[in-house]
Design an enzyme around this catalytic site. Structure first.
Site: not given
Lengths: 173, 698
Positions: B505, B585, B595, B658-660, B662
């Site tokens: 996202g 970040r 999350q 990097k996304g958190v 999953e």
């Protein structure tokens, strides 16, 4: 199909409404009165998202038929504080980020408010040591007590480790 | 180019908090509409076959019933590829529980009762639902993400295994899991004149719009999808499912009347996908120094005959460890079952349970500490792609986690720590998840002379905190205060956006917003640096990332768990979980922590509780509620600590994220299984770890 007329006092406002005898308190609130603060997660008494105070006690409103509660007083999470304001428990939930999607949250908060009163009244839980809370004394709410007493409210986002300190902060006040 | 963090990195309370705690945030089903009707579905009572006859007479005669929907009167939809969405187009039944009709009535009580009055006669056919290794029809699935091939091979695995001094060869199985967001899938569908309006709980309004437009052969401008708040999703609300189609078909029968449709909890087990069970074989070979010489990982899984979905369980394996001889294989069997779908960390959640359990077994076989064993085999370059990593901090996560958890001095001997009738153990596992960017996002930014910035993008907030975090991104992209940002999401009236999914996202939507901010700066410069009286507006698409072909981009983490197992009855309690993550970040430390925490707890739930029990005789999940499909409750969760290391990655995207969403679940189940082994000496290779599997220890 049988319709009956019932009276409900919801978040301080009196309502007179006609309901199908099959209508739950939850559906009466959500579909007839437009109060969508209590949520429908399972319609089965298993998730707790529909928790309201019914005549002062926390209940799963999906398991209560409206026809059986004529004249009852209902408080939802929207009625814990005046419009536009937050109950201190609600402020604690925001501060501790004790929710993500927010769908179980009104039920969690109503449950937490009721649970503090239950512990203050000395009601034991499954983890209360034998003898504690007897004779009108309050049960001290440590983390394990909070976890146990809040386990009727499922949170799939799994904010439990934030819910416990949010409720503990209120319990200390 | 990267943007300077000012708003990013600040722990901000989520913007929708007050509305949510009062219950005044209105989810899809709660939107006020005039004169609603209620839909209740009719579902197939056989596993496969055809409908010989349907008698709707009694249902139609019921007072308050407005329409009875079956394949006989349903709108013919276009023959699109996704068979899961092909409902009410013929008399065929593809799985037990499939929608075959519905009743539309003035109240939900009438609709539900009337459905029970519909009589259906079937011609039943035998069904095929058993997943097993010897099936002759196992096939290689199509790729899920094009850059990750389903099968990989390098070197000679068999020869290396045969000559390796230390070997592990084990089979691990994971259970059928259902997402079970607390808000079920809900829709309000209205057909007016020549167009649809949907209020709908979804991870992506544009995906719903595209599917409905294709099915009903409408221009996308005639399908509006609004998804204001989403009460949890975890993947089940990513792809369109048959519930949306059924609501649309019902709406076509009753023009101008909004049709409200909420799945029951029971229907959530057959209609909206699930994480398919897996059977995974992992073979490891190591030399005397504890270095992997061979690594093979194979997985077989079911999909449905209607639509292919592969849980790419072996996807993470070629990213994790350096072994000169490697092989991954992924196979599917198409069965007479509902269609599986993505569920939190699809592939990694199940695959890393197997790989990280095997790594623990191999560390023990080599006589090495499991952290030291992983560090020895850490990959410097991506083993499959041969590319350098944009950043790789697995070792840092393991070391930091070991320090915080108190790992030093751990006695590896299993089954020797006992307190008050409980056996105590600790475990560790690695985590990883790729940095994914999904194509197709655009963003519009408007600014007025009042210096307020309206940012429009059809993104979703499924509880992740998008509203808050993406506003922080927009503020830094524009170099303004977050209070100046008015972010609007969740509506196809805004520029299209990719799905919320795959932790993509912020990468996808944030990159589009950064591009729009650059364009806006150019526009402002053309206007002499001042906003004109009628304001400025720009729209930009997510740009390509030139670094993608030069670097492998992945997040990493380390999961730790301390468990107690009751010596008499085998009950497992997780006292403590600790995770350290390297996720680039962190935009909003408050919501990001939630999350990761939620992922770790869902991992606990996967490890100990979750199993949809499938009865092959009747071809259905029989544990269709939250009592028999237990998800972790408050009392199941102990102390959970979440940490991350500072990681500056200039290649992933302009935000450095990097996304958190999953990675928190990845490895969590393995850490718990490894701790259970440490506590008891019993290796459970079959999730969930229930009491019966531990009774030999007692």
């Amino acid at each position: 199909m049988v319709d009956v007329e019932v009276s409900l006092r919801v978040d301080g406002t009196d309502h007179r409404l006609t309901v199908d005898t099959r209508t739950s308190v939850l559906d009466a609130l959500r579909e007839r009165l437009g109060n969508t603060s209590p949520k429908k997660g399972c319609d089965h008494g298993q998730c707790g998202a529909c928790t309201v105070l019914l005549d002062g006690r926390r209940v799963n409103s999906c398991l209560a038929l409206a026809v059986a509660h004529d004249g009852a007083t209902v408080v939802t999470a929207a009625g814990l504080a005046p419009a536009g304001q937050l109950h201190p428990m609600q402020a604690c939930f925001i501060r501790h980020d004790a929710f993500q999607c927010g769908y179980c949250t009104p039920g969690q908060i109503v449950s937490a408010v009721a649970m503090l009163a239950e512990a203050a009244a000395g009601w034991p839980s499954a983890v209360t040591a034998d003898g504690a809370g007897r004779g009108g004394g309050a049960v001290v709410l440590d983390d394990d007590e909070i976890r146990e007493r809040m386990s009727g409210n499922l949170c799939r986002c799994a904010a439990y480790a934030n819910i416990v300190p949010a409720v503990a902060e209120m319990a200390r006040r | 180019m990267t943007i300077t963090p000012r708003a990013m990195g600040v722990a901000v309370d989520r913007f929708d908090g007050a509305a949510k705690v009062r219950g005044e945030a209105r989810y899809a089903y709660e939107q006020p509409v005039d004169r609603p009707l209620y839909l209740y579905p009719l579902t197939a009572a056989v596993a496969t076959g055809r409908i010989a006859d349907i008698d709707c007479g009694a249902a139609s005669a019921e007072p308050g019933v407005v329409a009875v929907l079956t394949y006989r009167n349903a709108t013919r939809t276009a023959a699109i590829e996704d068979g899961e969405l092909r409902i009410l187009q013929s008399d065929e039944v593809a799985f037990r529980g499939q929608f075959i009709g519905g009743v539309v009535a003035e109240t939900s009580e009438i609709a539900r009762h009337a459905v029970s009055l519909v009589r259906v006669d079937y011609e039943e056919r035998p069904h095929d639902v058993e997943l097993r290794e010897g099936r002759g029809d196992l096939r290689v699935p199509r790729e899920v993400q094009p850059i990750f091939p389903m099968d990989t091979a390098e070197g000679d695995v068999d020869a290396a295994l045969a000559s390796a001094p230390v070997r592990v060869d084990q089979t691990y199985t994971t259970a059928w899991n259902n997402h079970n967001p607390i808000e079920p899938h809900t829709t309000i569908a209205t057909w007016t004149g020549d167009r649809f309006t949907f209020y709908l709980s979804t991870q992506g309004v544009n995906g719903i719009q595209a599917a409905v437009a294709a099915l009903f052969e409408l221009g996308p401008d005639r399908v509006r999808v609004i998804s204001p708040y989403v009460g949890g999703a975890f993947g089940s609300k990513a792809r369109p499912h048959a519930d949306v189609v059924l609501a649309a078909l019902a709406a076509r029968l009753v023009p101008d009347r909004p049709v409200k449709f909420a799945l029951t909890r029971q229907q959530m087990f057959s209609q909206v996908g699930y994480r398919p069970p897996t059977v995974q074989r992992v073979r490891l070979g190591a030399d005397a120094g504890g270095r992997l010489v061979a690594l093979a990982h194979e997985s077989i899984e079911p999909t449905s005959k209607l639509q292919e979905f592969a849980e790419h369980s072996t996807r993470a394996t070629p990213t994790m460890y350096a072994a000169p001889n490697r092989r991954t294989r992924q196979r599917l069997a198409a069965l007479d079952v509902p269609t599986p779908t993505i569920m939190r960390a699809p592939g990694e959640a199940s695959g890393m349970f197997a790989l990280e359990s095997a790594m623990d077994e191999m560390a023990i076989a080599c006589g090495l500490d499991p952290i030291e064993f992983r560090i020895r085999n850490d990959a410097q370059r991506h083993p499959h792609f041969g590319l350098p990593f944009s950043s790789r901090n697995l070792v840092a996560c393991l070391r930091e986690g070991a320090r915080r958890f108190g790992w030093d001095g751990r006695d590896p001997t299993p089954g020797i720590r006992r307190t008050a009738g409980w056996l105590v153990g600790t475990g560790v596992a690695a985590a990883t998840y790729p940095v994914l960017r999904l194509p197709g996002s655009m963003a519009t930014i408007r600014v007025g002379p009042d210096e307020r910035y309206t940012v429009l993008i059809a993104a979703a907030d499924i509880g992740t905190g998008t509203w808050t975090a993406l506003s922080q991104v927009a503020a830094d992209a524009l170099g303004v205060r977050v209070e100046q940002i008015d972010l609007r999401i969740g509506d196809t009236a805004y520029p299209k956006a990719s799905n919320e999914g795959g932790s993509s996202g912020i990468t996808s939507w944030g990159s589009a917003i950064c591009e729009a901010a650059d364009r806006l700066r150019d526009e402002l410069a053309r206007h002499g640096g001042a906003v004109p009286a009628d304001g400025l507006e720009v729209t930009a698409a997510m740009p390509e990332n030139p670094h993608i072909s030069r670097y492998a981009m992945h997040a990493f983490g380390a999961q730790f768990a301390e468990v107690r197992v009751h010596a008499e009855i085998g009950e497992v309690r997780v006292r403590r979980q600790l995770g350290v993550f390297a996720v680039g970040r962190v935009v909003n430390p408050k919501t990001a922590r939630s999350q990761l925490l939620g992922g770790m707890t869902m991992g606990l739930s996967m490890a100990l509780h979750e199993q949809s029990v499938f009865d092959p005789r009747f071809a259905q999940v029989v544990t269709q509620d939250l009592a028999t499909y237990h998800i972790a409750s408050n009392a199941d969760v102990g102390a959970v600590e979440v940490h991350w290391i500072d990681e500056d990655d200039p290649y992933v995207n302009p935000m450095g994220t990097k996304g958190v969403g999953e990675i928190g679940i990845v490895g969590a189940a393995a850490a718990i299984a490894n701790a259970v082994h440490h506590a008891t000496g019993v290796r459970v290779r079959d999730l969930p770890i229930t009491l019966d599997k531990l009774l030999p220890a007692a």
